[in-house]
Motif scaffolding. Structure first.
Motif, PDB file in Angstrom:
ATOM      1  N   ARG A  57      58.808  36.813  54.755  1.00 12.25           N
ATOM      2  CA  ARG A  57      59.572  35.657  55.235  1.00 12.25           C
ATOM      3  C   ARG A  57      59.887  34.686  54.106  1.00 12.25           C
ATOM      4  NH1 ARG A  57      57.261  34.044  61.189  1.00 12.25           N
ATOM      5  NH2 ARG A  57      57.844  36.004  62.180  1.00 12.25           N
ATOM      6  N   ALA A  58      58.953  34.556  53.174  1.00 11.53           N
ATOM      7  CA  ALA A  58      59.190  33.676  52.026  1.00 11.53           C
ATOM      8  C   ALA A  58      60.364  34.181  51.196  1.00 11.53           C
ATOM      9  CB  ALA A  58      57.932  33.586  51.170  1.00 11.53           C
ATOM     10  N   HIS A  59      60.410  35.485  50.935  1.00 11.61           N
ATOM     11  CA  HIS A  59      61.521  36.034  50.162  1.00 11.61           C
ATOM     12  C   HIS A  59      62.842  35.957  50.932  1.00 11.61           C
ATOM     13  CE1 HIS A  59      59.531  37.169  46.526  1.00 11.61           C
ATOM     14  NE2 HIS A  59      58.609  37.854  47.182  1.00 11.61           N
ATOM     15  N   ASP A  60      62.800  36.140  52.252  1.00  7.78           N
ATOM     16  CA  ASP A  60      64.013  35.974  53.069  1.00  7.78           C
ATOM     17  C   ASP A  60      64.555  34.558  52.948  1.00  7.78           C
ATOM     18  OD1 ASP A  60      64.012  38.583  53.961  1.00  7.78           O
ATOM     19  OD2 ASP A  60      63.081  38.109  55.901  1.00  7.78           O
ATOM     20  N   ALA A  61      63.669  33.575  53.020  1.00  8.23           N
ATOM     21  CA  ALA A  61      64.094  32.174  52.891  1.00  8.23           C
ATOM     22  C   ALA A  61      64.718  31.924  51.524  1.00  8.23           C
ATOM     23  CB  ALA A  61      62.908  31.237  53.113  1.00  8.23           C
ATOM     24  N   MET A  62      64.162  32.501  50.492  1.00  5.71           N
ATOM     25  CA  MET A  62      64.694  32.306  49.138  1.00  5.71           C
ATOM     26  C   MET A  62      66.074  32.959  48.993  1.00  5.71           C
ATOM     27  SD  MET A  62      62.450  30.449  47.602  1.00  5.71           S
ATOM     28  CE  MET A  62      62.035  29.740  49.185  1.00  5.71           C
ATOM     29  N   ARG A  63      66.280  34.098  49.636  1.00  2.94           N
ATOM     30  CA  ARG A  63      67.600  34.761  49.593  1.00  2.94           C
ATOM     31  C   ARG A  63      68.668  33.894  50.263  1.00  2.94           C
ATOM     32  NH1 ARG A  63      64.569  39.480  49.775  1.00  2.94           N
ATOM     33  NH2 ARG A  63      64.377  39.552  52.028  1.00  2.94           N
ATOM     34  N   ARG A  64      68.275  33.134  51.273  1.00  2.00           N
ATOM     35  CA  ARG A  64      69.209  32.244  51.968  1.00  2.00           C
ATOM     36  C   ARG A  64      69.363  30.912  51.252  1.00  2.00           C
ATOM     37  NH1 ARG A  64      65.863  33.708  56.253  1.00  2.00           N
ATOM     38  NH2 ARG A  64      65.140  31.568  56.368  1.00  2.00           N
ATOM     39  N   GLY A  65      68.656  30.749  50.136  1.00  2.00           N
ATOM     40  CA  GLY A  65      68.731  29.490  49.404  1.00  2.00           C
ATOM     41  C   GLY A  65      67.987  28.375  50.100  1.00  2.00           C
ATOM     42  N   SER A  66      66.956  28.745  50.828  1.00  2.00           N
ATOM     43  CA  SER A  66      66.223  27.787  51.640  1.00  2.00           C
ATOM     44  C   SER A  66      64.804  27.612  51.105  1.00  2.00           C
ATOM     45  CB  SER A  66      66.191  28.297  53.086  1.00  2.00           C
ATOM     46  OG  SER A  66      65.572  27.379  53.935  1.00  2.00           O
ATOM     47  N   VAL A  67      64.002  26.920  51.883  1.00  2.00           N
ATOM     48  CA  VAL A  67      62.592  26.700  51.600  1.00  2.00           C
ATOM     49  C   VAL A  67      61.818  27.460  52.662  1.00  2.00           C
ATOM     50  CG1 VAL A  67      60.784  24.940  51.531  1.00  2.00           C
ATOM     51  CG2 VAL A  67      63.039  24.425  50.625  1.00  2.00           C
ATOM     52  N   TYR A  68      60.700  28.048  52.295  1.00  3.51           N
ATOM     53  CA  TYR A  68      59.865  28.751  53.267  1.00  3.51           C
ATOM     54  C   TYR A  68      58.809  27.785  53.809  1.00  3.51           C
ATOM     55  CZ  TYR A  68      56.226  31.788  55.102  1.00  3.51           C
ATOM     56  OH  TYR A  68      55.279  32.357  55.904  1.00  3.51           O
ATOM     57  N   PHE A  69      58.828  27.579  55.129  1.00  2.00           N
ATOM     58  CA  PHE A  69      57.863  26.714  55.800  1.00  2.00           C
ATOM     59  C   PHE A  69      56.833  27.579  56.518  1.00  2.00           C
ATOM     60  CE2 PHE A  69      61.736  24.207  55.601  1.00  2.00           C
ATOM     61  CZ  PHE A  69      61.263  23.013  55.098  1.00  2.00           C
ATOM     62  N   TYR A  70      55.573  27.171  56.457  1.00  2.00           N
ATOM     63  CA  TYR A  70      54.533  27.861  57.206  1.00  2.00           C
ATOM     64  C   TYR A  70      53.419  26.881  57.549  1.00  2.00           C
ATOM     65  CZ  TYR A  70      51.799  28.210  52.846  1.00  2.00           C
ATOM     66  OH  TYR A  70      51.098  27.936  51.700  1.00  2.00           O
ATOM     67  N   ARG A  71      52.628  27.275  58.538  1.00  2.00           N
ATOM     68  CA  ARG A  71      51.501  26.440  58.972  1.00  2.00           C
ATOM     69  C   ARG A  71      50.203  27.173  58.683  1.00  2.00           C
ATOM     70  NH1 ARG A  71      52.515  22.016  61.478  1.00  2.00           N
ATOM     71  NH2 ARG A  71      50.526  21.844  62.534  1.00  2.00           N
ATOM     72  N   ARG A  72      49.192  26.403  58.407  1.00  2.00           N
ATOM     73  CA  ARG A  72      47.860  26.967  58.180  1.00  2.00           C
ATOM     74  C   ARG A  72      46.950  26.392  59.251  1.00  2.00           C
ATOM     75  NH1 ARG A  72      45.306  26.187  52.454  1.00  2.00           N
ATOM     76  NH2 ARG A  72      45.170  24.053  53.164  1.00  2.00           N
ATOM     77  N   GLU A  73      46.891  27.112  60.362  1.00  3.85           N
ATOM     78  CA  GLU A  73      46.063  26.684  61.484  1.00  3.85           C
ATOM     79  C   GLU A  73      45.034  27.764  61.758  1.00  3.85           C
ATOM     80  OE1 GLU A  73      48.236  24.471  64.767  1.00  3.85           O
ATOM     81  OE2 GLU A  73      49.739  25.853  64.016  1.00  3.85           O
ATOM     82  N   LEU A  74      43.837  27.350  62.038  1.00  2.00           N
ATOM     83  CA  LEU A  74      42.812  28.300  62.439  1.00  2.00           C
ATOM     84  C   LEU A  74      42.677  28.213  63.946  1.00  2.00           C
ATOM     85  CD1 LEU A  74      40.104  27.693  59.721  1.00  2.00           C
ATOM     86  CD2 LEU A  74      41.709  29.589  59.888  1.00  2.00           C
ATOM     87  N   MET A  75      42.833  29.343  64.581  1.00  3.95           N
ATOM     88  CA  MET A  75      42.678  29.412  66.026  1.00  3.95           C
ATOM     89  C   MET A  75      41.571  30.420  66.294  1.00  3.95           C
ATOM     90  SD  MET A  75      46.668  29.477  67.093  1.00  3.95           S
ATOM     91  CE  MET A  75      46.319  29.652  68.806  1.00  3.95           C
TER      92      MET A  75
END
Length: 86
Positions: A57-75
């Motif tokens: 997903r990070a590389h997909d975001a970079m191909r679109r010229g975007s920023v990769y957002f993610y959350r670090r949650e422990l469930m």
């Protein structure tokens, strides 16, 4: 070539579980201003993979010229009286 594997990681000041990543060979977008988003670290995805970080997903975001957002949650969930990460 090495830059494609290295990402700058930033954390959102108002939500310390929300992160964004920008590949080292990409420009840092203006929204990352050091106030709302602050620098955390630099990771090399060949050896580092922060919890919640999805490399595809990070590389997909970079191909679109975007920023990769993610959350670090422990469930956690209860299974046979043991807690395990979901």
């Amino acid at each position: 070539m090495c830059a494609r594997k290295t990402f700058y990681i930033f954390v959102k000041a108002s939500d310390e579980q929300q992160f964004c990543a920008v590949r080292q060979d990409q420009p840092i977008p203006p929204m990352i201003d050091g106030v709302r988003w602050t620098y955390v670290s630099c990771i090399d995805t060949t050896r580092d993979r922060p919890f919640g970080f999805d490399l595809d997903r990070a590389h997909d975001a970079m191909r679109r010229g975007s920023v990769y957002f993610y959350r670090r949650e422990l469930m956690f969930r209860r299974t046979n009286f043991l807690l395990e990460a979901a």
